[in-house]
Design an enzyme around this catalytic site. Structure first.
Site, PDB file in Angstrom:
ATOM      1  N   ASP A  43       0.746  -1.215   0.001  1.00 43.83           N
ATOM      2  CA  ASP A  43      -0.110  -0.040   0.017  1.00 43.83           C
ATOM      3  C   ASP A  43       0.735   1.148   0.102  1.00 43.83           C
ATOM      4  O   ASP A  43       1.721   1.416   0.896  1.00 43.83           O
ATOM      5  CB  ASP A  43      -0.972   0.013   1.171  1.00 43.83           C
ATOM      6  N   TYR A  48       3.426  10.135   0.671  1.00 39.68           N
ATOM      7  CA  TYR A  48       4.365   9.382   1.517  1.00 39.68           C
ATOM      8  C   TYR A  48       5.691   9.771   1.161  1.00 39.68           C
ATOM      9  O   TYR A  48       6.799   9.404   2.172  1.00 39.68           O
ATOM     10  CB  TYR A  48       4.084   7.745   1.775  1.00 39.68           C
ATOM     11  N   LYS A  77      -2.180   6.259  -4.009  1.00 39.46           N
ATOM     12  CA  LYS A  77      -3.495   7.269  -3.709  1.00 39.46           C
ATOM     13  C   LYS A  77      -3.275   8.851  -4.346  1.00 39.46           C
ATOM     14  O   LYS A  77      -2.028   9.035  -4.421  1.00 39.46           O
ATOM     15  CB  LYS A  77      -3.848   7.486  -2.192  1.00 39.46           C
ATOM     16  N   HIS A 110      -7.201  10.097  -2.142  1.00 38.11           N
ATOM     17  CA  HIS A 110      -6.733  10.004  -0.645  1.00 38.11           C
ATOM     18  C   HIS A 110      -7.574  10.561   0.454  1.00 38.11           C
ATOM     19  O   HIS A 110      -7.583   9.844   1.369  1.00 38.11           O
ATOM     20  CB  HIS A 110      -5.432  10.440  -0.863  1.00 38.11           C
TER      21      HIS A 110
END
Ligand code: A2P
Length: 312
Positions: A43, A48, A77, A110
């Site tokens: 994931d 990130y 996302k 997201h």
């Protein structure tokens, strides 16, 4: 249960590796190691800041012959600064380039929060775009285009509440297939889960271990007495009890770890089953407690509040 089935019978491994807050220099090793020991679901998210390293690790695993691309389930996302139909494919293309992939298994919006282009984390009201100016239904059209172009095999959302789901469902050509939300024994999301089940929307639990974000919190999921006593009785760790509980509710989990022993321990949850009595005891732990409370979207005179995101 080891996988969740999508409407077209595609199967997503029910336990995946989370990569949020894995530093770029740590995440390469974690992903490669995870694939070596049997993880097949990763994931990710553009936000990130580590998709290039995740991509290098996936490429290395394929090169070493550990897996083929088709063996893996990769989710990413759409970041909040790319809401709006025309922004989705360019954002996904960047993610695919970073991950060194030519398609994703699953692409999610997201957050139901829109930010101005170039904003990473907002500081002031003018960093945001209200959803009245860039409706979720418009961004969803861009998500649908990713399917048509073969860039994503499935599409869904993250951090959406029932009303936000209903809003996109009303005009969707391709209905959302996944909602990824915070879920663990302290935040069981029964109502949202029932709505998703009714509408054939699968769920993935983020922070399934109660995320150790806040060092000072007194509410530590893995130190809960009931979780610890079930863990002792079943010869499991507290983390395995937390993960097994959510998996047995039919929800995918994506625990993050960069540590070999914990990666293995989390994966081995799949070898354990909690009894109905354990499940009932754990059901009682629901406190509606969010570790990721959404307050970071609140700024003075801004268009979003945590309450508007979770409840409106
Ligand atoms: P680490 O990466 O050092 O293993 P969540 O996925 O709920 O956000 O939780 C992630 C946090 O939980 C990370 O700090 C991670 O640390 C830690 N963690 C992951 N697996 C376990 C485990 N089996 N037992 C205890 N802590 C864990």
């Amino acid at each position: 249960m080891t996988s969740l089935k999508f409407r077209n019978n595609d199967e997503m491994p029910i336990l995946g590796l989370g990569t949020f807050r894995s530093e770029p220099n740590e995440v390469y090793n974690a992903v490669l190691l995870a694939i070596k020991i049997g993880y097949r679901h990763i994931d990710c998210a553009a936000a990130y800041g580590n998709e290039k390293e995740v991509g290098k690790a996936i490429a290395e695993a394929v090169k070493q012959g550990l897996v083929t691309r088709e063996d893996l389930w990769v989710t990413s996302k759409l970041w909040n600064a790319f809401h709006g139909e025309e922004n989705v494919i360019p954002a996904l293309n960047q993610t695919l380039k970073d991950l060194q992939l030519n398609y994703l298994d699953l692409y999610l919006i997201h957050w139901p929060v829109a930010l101005k282009k170039g904003t990473e984390m907002p500081e002031k009201a003018s960093d945001f775009i209200p959803l009245s100016e860039v409706p979720l239904t418009n961004t969803w059209k861009g998500m649908e285009a990713t399917l048509k172009q073969g860039l994503a095999r499935h599409i869904g959302v993250s951090n959406f509440n029932e009303n936000q789901l209903k809003e996109i469902m009303a005009t969707a050509v391709h209905q959302p297939e996944m909602n990824q939300v915070e879920m663990h024994p302290f935040l069981q999301q029964e109502e949202l889960k029932a709505f998703c089940v009714q509408n054939d929307i699968l769920l993935t639990a983020y922070a399934p271990l109660g995320s150790l974000v806040d060092e000072n919190t007194t509410l530590r999921l893995l130190e809960n007495d009931r979780i610890k006593s079930i863990a002792n009785a079943r010869n499991m760790s507290p983390a395995q009890v937390a993960l097994a509980y959510t998996i047995q509710r039919g929800v995918a989990v994506i625990p993050k770890s960069i540590n070999e022993a914990r990666l293995l321990q989390n994966l081995e949850t799949l070898n354990h089953t909690l009894t109905e009595e354990d499940m009932a005891l754990l059901k009682d732990l629901d406190k509606g407690h969010r570790f990721i409370d959404g307050k970071f979207w609140e700024v003075e005179n801004g268009p979003y509040t945590a309450d508007s995101i979770w409840n409106n």
